[in-house]
Each structure stands twice: as C-alpha cells, then as structure tokens.
Design a protein around this motif. Structure first.
Motif, PDB file in Angstrom:
ATOM      1  N   ARG A 193     -10.671   2.327   4.737  1.00 52.09           N
ATOM      2  CA  ARG A 193     -10.043   1.105   4.250  1.00 52.09           C
ATOM      3  C   ARG A 193     -10.883  -0.098   4.644  1.00 52.09           C
ATOM      4  O   ARG A 193     -11.820   0.002   5.436  1.00 52.09           O
ATOM      5  CB  ARG A 193      -8.614   0.985   4.776  1.00 52.09           C
TER       6      ARG A 193
ATOM      7  N   THR B 239      -2.812  -0.095  12.905  1.00 55.41           N
ATOM      8  CA  THR B 239      -1.952  -0.569  11.820  1.00 55.41           C
ATOM      9  C   THR B 239      -0.718  -1.255  12.402  1.00 55.41           C
ATOM     10  O   THR B 239       0.367  -0.656  12.477  1.00 55.41           O
ATOM     11  CB  THR B 239      -1.546   0.608  10.913  1.00 55.41           C
TER      12      THR B 239
ATOM     13  N   ALA C  11       2.379 -10.454  -0.178  1.00 53.92           N
ATOM     14  CA  ALA C  11       2.051  -9.609   0.970  1.00 53.92           C
ATOM     15  C   ALA C  11       2.570 -10.212   2.267  1.00 53.92           C
ATOM     16  O   ALA C  11       2.190  -9.759   3.354  1.00 53.92           O
ATOM     17  CB  ALA C  11       0.540  -9.422   1.052  1.00 53.92           C
TER      18      ALA C  11
ATOM     19  N   ALA D 278       0.245  -2.727   6.813  1.00 56.19           N
ATOM     20  CA  ALA D 278       0.567  -1.875   5.666  1.00 56.19           C
ATOM     21  C   ALA D 278       0.755  -2.702   4.395  1.00 56.19           C
ATOM     22  O   ALA D 278       0.275  -2.323   3.316  1.00 56.19           O
ATOM     23  CB  ALA D 278       1.815  -1.052   5.969  1.00 56.19           C
ATOM     24  N   ARG D 279       1.447  -3.828   4.496  1.00 52.63           N
ATOM     25  CA  ARG D 279       1.631  -4.698   3.324  1.00 52.63           C
ATOM     26  C   ARG D 279       0.288  -5.179   2.779  1.00 52.63           C
ATOM     27  O   ARG D 279       0.047  -5.207   1.569  1.00 52.63           O
ATOM     28  CB  ARG D 279       2.465  -5.925   3.712  1.00 52.63           C
TER      29      ARG D 279
ATOM     30  N   TRP E  19      -2.828  -3.907   3.201  1.00 53.48           N
ATOM     31  CA  TRP E  19      -3.672  -2.878   2.579  1.00 53.48           C
ATOM     32  C   TRP E  19      -3.073  -2.408   1.253  1.00 53.48           C
ATOM     33  O   TRP E  19      -3.805  -2.074   0.323  1.00 53.48           O
ATOM     34  CB  TRP E  19      -3.888  -1.722   3.543  1.00 53.48           C
ATOM     35  N   GLN E  20      -1.757  -2.405   1.158  1.00 55.86           N
ATOM     36  CA  GLN E  20      -1.133  -2.031  -0.108  1.00 55.86           C
ATOM     37  C   GLN E  20      -1.440  -3.068  -1.185  1.00 55.86           C
ATOM     38  O   GLN E  20      -1.737  -2.718  -2.332  1.00 55.86           O
ATOM     39  CB  GLN E  20       0.387  -1.898   0.077  1.00 55.86           C
TER      40      GLN E  20
ATOM     41  N   GLU F  61      -4.975  -2.731  -2.360  1.00 52.77           N
ATOM     42  CA  GLU F  61      -5.075  -1.622  -3.317  1.00 52.77           C
ATOM     43  C   GLU F  61      -4.651  -2.074  -4.707  1.00 52.77           C
ATOM     44  O   GLU F  61      -5.284  -1.727  -5.719  1.00 52.77           O
ATOM     45  CB  GLU F  61      -4.198  -0.464  -2.839  1.00 52.77           C
ATOM     46  N   SER F  62      -3.606  -2.884  -4.776  1.00 52.73           N
ATOM     47  CA  SER F  62      -3.081  -3.302  -6.082  1.00 52.73           C
ATOM     48  C   SER F  62      -4.037  -4.223  -6.826  1.00 52.73           C
ATOM     49  O   SER F  62      -3.987  -4.298  -8.061  1.00 52.73           O
ATOM     50  CB  SER F  62      -1.728  -3.994  -5.900  1.00 52.73           C
TER      51      SER F  62
ATOM     52  N   GLN G 151      -9.444  -2.416  -2.254  1.00 48.19           N
ATOM     53  CA  GLN G 151      -9.337  -1.501  -1.117  1.00 48.19           C
ATOM     54  C   GLN G 151     -10.512  -0.531  -1.136  1.00 48.19           C
ATOM     55  O   GLN G 151     -10.628   0.318  -2.004  1.00 48.19           O
ATOM     56  CB  GLN G 151      -8.016  -0.734  -1.193  1.00 48.19           C
TER      57      GLN G 151
END
Length: 433
Positions: free
Chosen positions: A142, A187, A243, A264-265, A267-268, A271-272, A276
C-alpha cells in the motif's frame, strides 16, 4: 711422307686419350662431391615457439554516479492539471509560476528513476520506514499516508502518533509546530486532529511518493497542491473527500480541531480514486540495532522551536526501553489512543535554511515558512544515548533524505519509530548527558 702421316695420327690419338682422361676425372670429382659422407647430420634443435601472452582483459571503469547536487537536472515544466472536484484547470507551468509569484524557492527537479533504484532497498518483509519486520507483507504493497496533524496546546493529546512510522515536525507559524505523520506499516483506528497543509508538504509528499491527507490550506498552497504533478494523490476534506469524520463539539477544545480519520478509511478512499499502490521512492535508509562506534553522550535533547513555550521539545533517553521519551515543554507528550508517552527509537535532526514567505496563513497575518530540504546540510542522528554528526543529503524531488556518515556511507537508524526534527539552520539544539 709415310712417317709424317704416322706422327700426325699418333698426335691425334694421344690428344683423344687425354681428352677422355680429363672427362673421366671431372665426372669422378663431381660424383665425390655429391656422395654422402659418414658425418652424421646435425641434430635438429627443438626450439619451442613461446605461446603469446594473453592480452589482459581491461577492467571496465565504474560508471561514476552523477552528482545531482553539484549539477542538478533542469526542472521540467509541470503539465496542465485538471481538478475533477472543482472543474478547474491549471495551465502548464502553473506550479512553478506560483512559486515565483510568492518568492518561494523552486523545488528541485526529479532525478532519473535509475538513481533512485540504485539506492539500497530494505530486506524483504521489513518496513522501509522503521527497519522492523512486518507481520503481514501485504501492508508493504500500500501507499504511505502523509497526514497533517495539529500540535497546538489545544490539540494535545493527539490520536495515532504512537502508530506512525515516521513523524516529521517543523515550525508552522505563530511559534507553534505541526506534524506530518507518515503511516505505512501500522493501521491506526483513530488519527487526528487533522489540519491544513503547509509548504513543507510539497517536499515530503513527493519524497515519500505518499498520499497527502489534510484539511485544506491557504489559497496559494492549495493552488500549488492542485497544480502539482501529484495532485490526484491528495485527500482533502475541503474537496469533499469522504475519508474523514467529525467528533462532537464538546470533545474538541475548539471547532477547528474536530476532524479525524483512520488509516483504513484513507487507504480505502485511495483505492477508490486509483491511487493505491506501493511507493516508488522508499529506498536509501539503513537500520542496525547495534549502535555505531563514536558519537558523544546525548541522553537529553532539547529543541527550542519557540523558547519559553510548550513548543520547546525535549527528549529524554530511557535505557530500559532503549528509546527517547518525548516531552512538550516539561509535560510528557501522550497519545490519546494508547494513553502512553510518545517515544522515538531514533531522532534525526535536520538543519535547513528557512525563509519567511509572503503567503498569509491565518487571520492574524502570520506568514508561511519555507524550509529547504534538498541538496545537503548539517544533521545529527541521536540514538542509544549518543549523538552522531552527519550530513543530510537529498539529490532530487523523488529522493528520500538520507543521513550520510563522514566516510560517505549511509548512517544507520535504530529499528523503530523515527522522529525527524526539521529546524532552522543555526538553531541551538542542546545535547547533554
């Protein structure tokens, strides 16, 4: 008459006999000269023809490493950038133009990827920012998060700093400091309070090939961020990026300290938006649990960012843990999430030229500060109760700043969390037993 004839014939006969005799002698002489003799022929002398000496294979001269500090490459003009969230397009070269407009030193050019890849890589399964093995190697795939975190007295204690791999601290304005906390190998569930970006982030961001996380910035800095080549790797609450969350008003000292997030928020969300991926630049740091020889005693470190205030940073060495415990003024600096005192395995002090720019950062008229952390300069690495003088070096925009020992090697950090203290050149940092 008859006697005369006889004499003539006798003369002719005698002449013929002489001629024949001479002819036989000559032929015999010729035969003797050609006949083999009993003298053995000389033995052949066997002279070995020496083999030619093989030509030595020339040793190729090592390719000299380009000196990008003495001869920096020219900076390419930043191409046009469009910001989908605002629909605004910045023309080519706007990033550089804004620097010129506000008397901010132009950032260095990126160096070739070949140079970055020539720097030492971390061992497999080891966090490149701490030198500590990771439980799950997937975390190394990541992208690092560079989160801006408040450090005003009202913002303490913060959440999440205990889980940062690296914390970068610089003066902001008004005598206070602010953090850029870099998260990769852990994390944390709570990070905050998240604050606005500053000029230093335009250097730390590409250096780590990270995702910048913040709550807005002054307009000139915002325009620099959005016109930069990395503007998509940018998570900003002011752009409506979902985020973040707000804590209740009664849990924050002031209204502008309510914005929080989690790893977590972030990195999510990365990704969107298609950002990422692993960092391309996390090479060049070395780690060693054994302290190097030399150095001088340094069990207490005092960094007077703002003398007489809680922005004076103190570290005290704890021999039991092998870490430096952090204090703001005389108060232990605590992480709200863990309830424990923040600590560093290594402190990397970077002395950098500071300029006050015309950019106004707040309603009080405080000006934005710029720190030049490219090229090279004086540094100090503090670990294991000792301080070591080094030279810090950073050749280009996409190169990690590194401590260099007097012999030219990369000076090793102690495995564990790293705190990088960027201070103005000439600041009187105190090191004592």
């Amino acid at each position: 008459m008859r006697c005369l004839r006889c004499w003539i014939w006798l003369s002719v006969f005698a002449f013929l006999l002489m001629a024949c005799g001479n002819s036989d002698s000559s032929e015999e002489g010729n035969q003797l000269s050609l006949a083999p003799t009993n003298t053995p022929p000389p033995e052949a002398t066997a002279t070995a023809t020496p083999s030619p000496e093989p030509s030595p294979t020339p040793t190729p001269e090592p390719t000299p490493t380009p000196d990008y500090i003495a001869n920096p490459p020219p900076r390419p003009t930043t191409p046009a950038q469009t910001v989908p969230e605002t629909g605004r397009t910045y023309p080519p070269g706007m990033y550089e133009y804004i620097h010129t407009q506000f008397d901010v030193p132009h950032p260095p050019a990126p160096v070739p990827d070949e140079f970055v890849q020539s720097l030492p890589a971390p061992p497999d399964g080891v966090c490149p920012l701490t030198g500590v093995p990771v439980d799950d190697p997937a975390v190394l795939q990541r992208r690092p998060l560079n989160v801006r975190i408040d450090n005003s007295p009202q913002g303490r204690p913060q959440s999440g700093l205990a889980f940062a791999d690296v914390v970068w601290e610089t003066l902001a304005e008004g005598g206070i400091t602010r953090f850029t906390a870099t998260f990769l190998c852990q994390t944390p569930e709570v990070i905050g309070p998240v604050r606005s970006a500053r000029l230093i982030d335009l250097q730390l961001w590409p250096m780590l090939d990270a995702i910048l996380v913040h709550v807005g910035a002054s307009q000139p800095v915002t325009d620099m961020i959005l016109s930069s080549p990395w503007n998509r790797a940018n998570i900003d609450e002011w752009l409506g990026h979902n985020a973040f969350y707000r804590i209740p008003a009664d849990q924050a000292a002031v209204s502008w300290l309510r914005t929080y997030t989690s790893a977590a928020r972030l990195w999510q969300f990365a990704e969107s938006i298609g950002e990422q991926r692993p960092s391309r630049t996390l090479r060049g740091w070395q780690f060693d649990a054994t302290p190097p020889d030399g150095g001088r005693p340094a069990r207490t470190v005092i960094i007077p960012y703002s003398p007489g205030t809680s922005s004076v940073v103190t570290y005290r060495y704890d021999a039991e843990s092998g870490r430096y415990l952090r204090y703001q003024g005389d108060t232990p600096h605590i992480d709200r999430t863990t309830g424990t005192q923040l600590s560093a395995a290594t402190i990397f002090i970077v002395f950098a030229d500071m300029t006050v720019t015309p950019i106004v950062e707040d309603s009080l008229g405080n000006k934005s500060l710029h720190f030049k952390v490219w090229g090279e300069g004086k540094g100090i690495v503090v670990r294991d109760g000792r301080a070591y003088d080094v030279t810090w070096r950073r050749e280009g925009e996409n190169v990690l700043i590194r401590p260099i020992a007097p012999d030219g090697s990369i000076f090793p950090f102690k495995p564990g969390p790293l705190w990088v203290q960027i201070v103005p050149t000439g600041m009187d940092v105190s090191l004592s037993e």
